[in-house]
Design a protein around this motif. Structure first.
Motif, PDB file in Angstrom:
ATOM      1  N   GLY A  79       0.836  -1.191   0.000  1.00  0.00           N
ATOM      2  CA  GLY A  79       0.000   0.000   0.000  1.00  0.00           C
ATOM      3  C   GLY A  79       0.870   1.240   0.000  1.00  0.00           C
ATOM      4  N   VAL A  80       0.551   2.185  -0.883  1.00  0.00           N
ATOM      5  CA  VAL A  80       1.232   3.483  -0.901  1.00  0.00           C
ATOM      6  C   VAL A  80       0.133   4.545  -0.837  1.00  0.00           C
ATOM      7  N   ALA A  81       0.012   5.180   0.320  1.00  0.00           N
ATOM      8  CA  ALA A  81      -1.094   6.091   0.571  1.00  0.00           C
ATOM      9  C   ALA A  81      -0.632   7.543   0.548  1.00  0.00           C
ATOM     10  N   LYS A  82      -1.586   8.438   0.332  1.00  0.00           N
ATOM     11  CA  LYS A  82      -1.281   9.867   0.256  1.00  0.00           C
ATOM     12  C   LYS A  82      -1.244  10.529   1.625  1.00  0.00           C
ATOM     13  N   ASN A  83      -1.877   9.920   2.632  1.00  0.00           N
ATOM     14  CA  ASN A  83      -1.891  10.507   3.969  1.00  0.00           C
ATOM     15  C   ASN A  83      -1.706   9.411   5.014  1.00  0.00           C
ATOM     16  N   PRO A  84      -1.400   9.769   6.265  1.00  0.00           N
ATOM     17  CA  PRO A  84      -1.039   8.768   7.276  1.00  0.00           C
ATOM     18  C   PRO A  84      -2.224   8.134   8.001  1.00  0.00           C
ATOM     19  N   PHE A  85      -3.462   8.404   7.542  1.00  0.00           N
ATOM     20  CA  PHE A  85      -4.654   7.845   8.188  1.00  0.00           C
ATOM     21  C   PHE A  85      -4.684   8.310   9.641  1.00  0.00           C
ATOM     22  N   THR A  86      -4.752   7.424  10.601  1.00  0.00           N
ATOM     23  CA  THR A  86      -4.849   7.828  12.007  1.00  0.00           C
ATOM     24  C   THR A  86      -3.511   7.711  12.727  1.00  0.00           C
ATOM     25  N   PHE A  87      -2.425   7.476  11.996  1.00  0.00           N
ATOM     26  CA  PHE A  87      -1.148   7.149  12.630  1.00  0.00           C
ATOM     27  C   PHE A  87      -0.237   8.376  12.718  1.00  0.00           C
ATOM     28  N   THR A  88       0.817   8.249  13.535  1.00  0.00           N
ATOM     29  CA  THR A  88       1.731   9.359  13.775  1.00  0.00           C
ATOM     30  C   THR A  88       3.098   9.055  13.165  1.00  0.00           C
ATOM     31  N   TYR A  89       3.845  10.122  12.883  1.00  0.00           N
ATOM     32  CA  TYR A  89       5.191   9.958  12.344  1.00  0.00           C
ATOM     33  C   TYR A  89       5.956  11.251  12.552  1.00  0.00           C
ATOM     34  N   GLU A  90       7.254  11.141  12.588  1.00  0.00           N
ATOM     35  CA  GLU A  90       8.110  12.315  12.557  1.00  0.00           C
ATOM     36  C   GLU A  90       8.508  12.587  11.118  1.00  0.00           C
ATOM     37  N   GLU A  91       8.629  13.848  10.778  1.00  0.00           N
ATOM     38  CA  GLU A  91       8.994  14.193   9.401  1.00  0.00           C
ATOM     39  C   GLU A  91      10.317  13.535   9.037  1.00  0.00           C
ATOM     40  N   PRO A  92      10.354  12.791   7.931  1.00  0.00           N
ATOM     41  CA  PRO A  92      11.647  12.265   7.470  1.00  0.00           C
ATOM     42  C   PRO A  92      12.526  13.398   6.962  1.00  0.00           C
ATOM     43  N   GLY A  93      13.812  13.100   6.738  1.00  0.00           N
ATOM     44  CA  GLY A  93      14.712  14.101   6.175  1.00  0.00           C
ATOM     45  C   GLY A  93      14.178  14.646   4.869  1.00  0.00           C
ATOM     46  N   GLY A 129       4.129   1.039   9.207  1.00  0.00           N
ATOM     47  CA  GLY A 129       4.524   1.438   7.869  1.00  0.00           C
ATOM     48  C   GLY A 129       5.618   2.479   7.968  1.00  0.00           C
ATOM     49  N   ARG A 130       5.857   3.194   6.865  1.00  0.00           N
ATOM     50  CA  ARG A 130       6.869   4.245   6.871  1.00  0.00           C
ATOM     51  C   ARG A 130       6.390   5.459   6.089  1.00  0.00           C
ATOM     52  N   ALA A 131       6.757   6.621   6.603  1.00  0.00           N
ATOM     53  CA  ALA A 131       6.651   7.857   5.831  1.00  0.00           C
ATOM     54  C   ALA A 131       7.901   7.932   4.971  1.00  0.00           C
ATOM     55  N   LEU A 132       7.733   7.991   3.668  1.00  0.00           N
ATOM     56  CA  LEU A 132       8.853   7.897   2.728  1.00  0.00           C
ATOM     57  C   LEU A 132       8.860   9.103   1.806  1.00  0.00           C
ATOM     58  N   ARG A 133       9.989   9.790   1.761  1.00  0.00           N
ATOM     59  CA  ARG A 133      10.133  10.954   0.897  1.00  0.00           C
ATOM     60  C   ARG A 133      10.521  10.474  -0.506  1.00  0.00           C
ATOM     61  N   THR A 134       9.664  10.724  -1.470  1.00  0.00           N
ATOM     62  CA  THR A 134       9.945  10.287  -2.843  1.00  0.00           C
ATOM     63  C   THR A 134      10.472  11.415  -3.727  1.00  0.00           C
ATOM     64  N   ARG A 135      10.381  12.663  -3.242  1.00  0.00           N
ATOM     65  CA  ARG A 135      10.971  13.810  -3.926  1.00  0.00           C
ATOM     66  C   ARG A 135      11.553  14.733  -2.876  1.00  0.00           C
ATOM     67  N   ASP A 136      12.650  15.384  -3.197  1.00  0.00           N
ATOM     68  CA  ASP A 136      13.250  16.310  -2.250  1.00  0.00           C
ATOM     69  C   ASP A 136      12.243  17.365  -1.795  1.00  0.00           C
ATOM     70  N   ALA A 137      12.131  17.516  -0.473  1.00  0.00           N
ATOM     71  CA  ALA A 137      11.337  18.598   0.130  1.00  0.00           C
ATOM     72  C   ALA A 137       9.858  18.580  -0.247  1.00  0.00           C
ATOM     73  N   VAL A 138       9.351  17.424  -0.698  1.00  0.00           N
ATOM     74  CA  VAL A 138       7.927  17.264  -1.012  1.00  0.00           C
ATOM     75  C   VAL A 138       7.317  16.323   0.019  1.00  0.00           C
ATOM     76  N   LYS A 139       6.053  16.549   0.361  1.00  0.00           N
ATOM     77  CA  LYS A 139       5.366  15.736   1.367  1.00  0.00           C
ATOM     78  C   LYS A 139       5.595  14.244   1.117  1.00  0.00           C
ATOM     79  N   PRO A 140       5.863  13.450   2.160  1.00  0.00           N
ATOM     80  CA  PRO A 140       6.109  12.021   1.949  1.00  0.00           C
ATOM     81  C   PRO A 140       4.847  11.264   1.569  1.00  0.00           C
ATOM     82  N   VAL A 141       5.044  10.041   1.093  1.00  0.00           N
ATOM     83  CA  VAL A 141       3.951   9.076   0.959  1.00  0.00           C
ATOM     84  C   VAL A 141       4.062   8.100   2.127  1.00  0.00           C
TER      85      VAL A 141
END
Length: 233
Positions: free
Chosen positions: A144-158, A175-187
């Motif tokens: 699954g690759v989602a646009k938002n974190p649903f009800t879960f928490t995360y710290e901003e990745p680099g 799961g993981r918050a993953l940055r797919t583009r520099d300085a763009v919101k993660p998936v």
């Protein structure tokens, strides 16, 4: 390329109530396989699936687009059109989408390989989102690759592409918050079935050479929107 279109057939035993749907989730959740590495990124086929609705007409359209994992060229694609099989209930969206998605997958002329869902797998309140549900029913490796974190928490990745941080339910990594583009919101990446989180993230990065969202998701989204427009014309 010719797009094969098929009709959605909802299984006779498909649940019609929230209680019935949650019982199905409880029954199938233990069947999720978490100890397989999954297919390697950049090899074979990878398939995106997505769904579009016209609630006023009680219509759902699903699309499945198979890409060559190395080149991202489209190998095959299919759509499925039918009636909406379940009401909108947060946490139970798989019951609206899976009959149509499965019909589109079954109409493909080639094996789908790994399936990328626009949504969640283990990153789900009941640890059984669309990607997990679809994987168990089809036996295919799914993520699954989602646009938002649903009800879960995360710290901003680099800020750099490839940076990641845990997606957490309390202390549990779902799961993981993953940055797919520099300085763009993660998936937000999660395991569905028959793969690991590391593999899921590697596939996501391999599928995002230019944009935030995977090419699989972008192609499937465009196809199902086009098919819905044609179905309602």
């Amino acid at each position: 390329m010719e797009t094969k279109t098929t009709t959605v057939s909802v299984p006779a035993a498909w649940p019609t109530t929230e209680e019935g749907a949650r019982a199905v989730q409880d029954e199938l959740r233990p069947l999720v396989v978490l100890d397989e590495p999954g297919p390697p990124p950049g090899a074979g086929h990878v398939t995106g699936v997505d769904v579009a609705y016209d609630d006023e007409r009680d219509l759902v359209v699903a699309a499945a687009v198979v890409l060559d994992a190395a080149t991202h060229e489209v190998v095959a694609e299919a759509t499925a059109v039918g009636r909406i099989s379940f009401p909108y209930v947060p946490g139970l969206l798989a019951f609206r989408e899976i009959p149509a998605v499965m019909a589109a997958l079954e109409a493909l002329a080639v094996p789908p390989g790994l399936v990328v869902c626009d949504g969640y797998g283990l990153a789900h309140p009941r640890r059984f989102g669309l990607a997990s549900h679809l994987g168990v029913l089809t036996g295919l490796p799914t993520i699954g690759v989602a646009k938002n974190p649903f009800t879960f928490t995360y710290e901003e990745p680099g800020a750099r592409r490839g940076s990641a941080s845990p997606l957490l339910a309390g202390a549990e990594e779902v799961g993981r918050a993953l940055r797919t583009r520099d300085a763009v919101k993660p998936v937000f990446v999660s395991v569905g079935h028959r793969t690991t989180l590391d593999t899921a993230c590697a596939h996501t990065l391999a599928l995002t050479p230019q944009y935030r969202l995977p090419e699989t998701t972008r192609r499937a989204d465009a196809l199902c929107r086009r098919a819905l427009k044609e179905a309602t014309a």
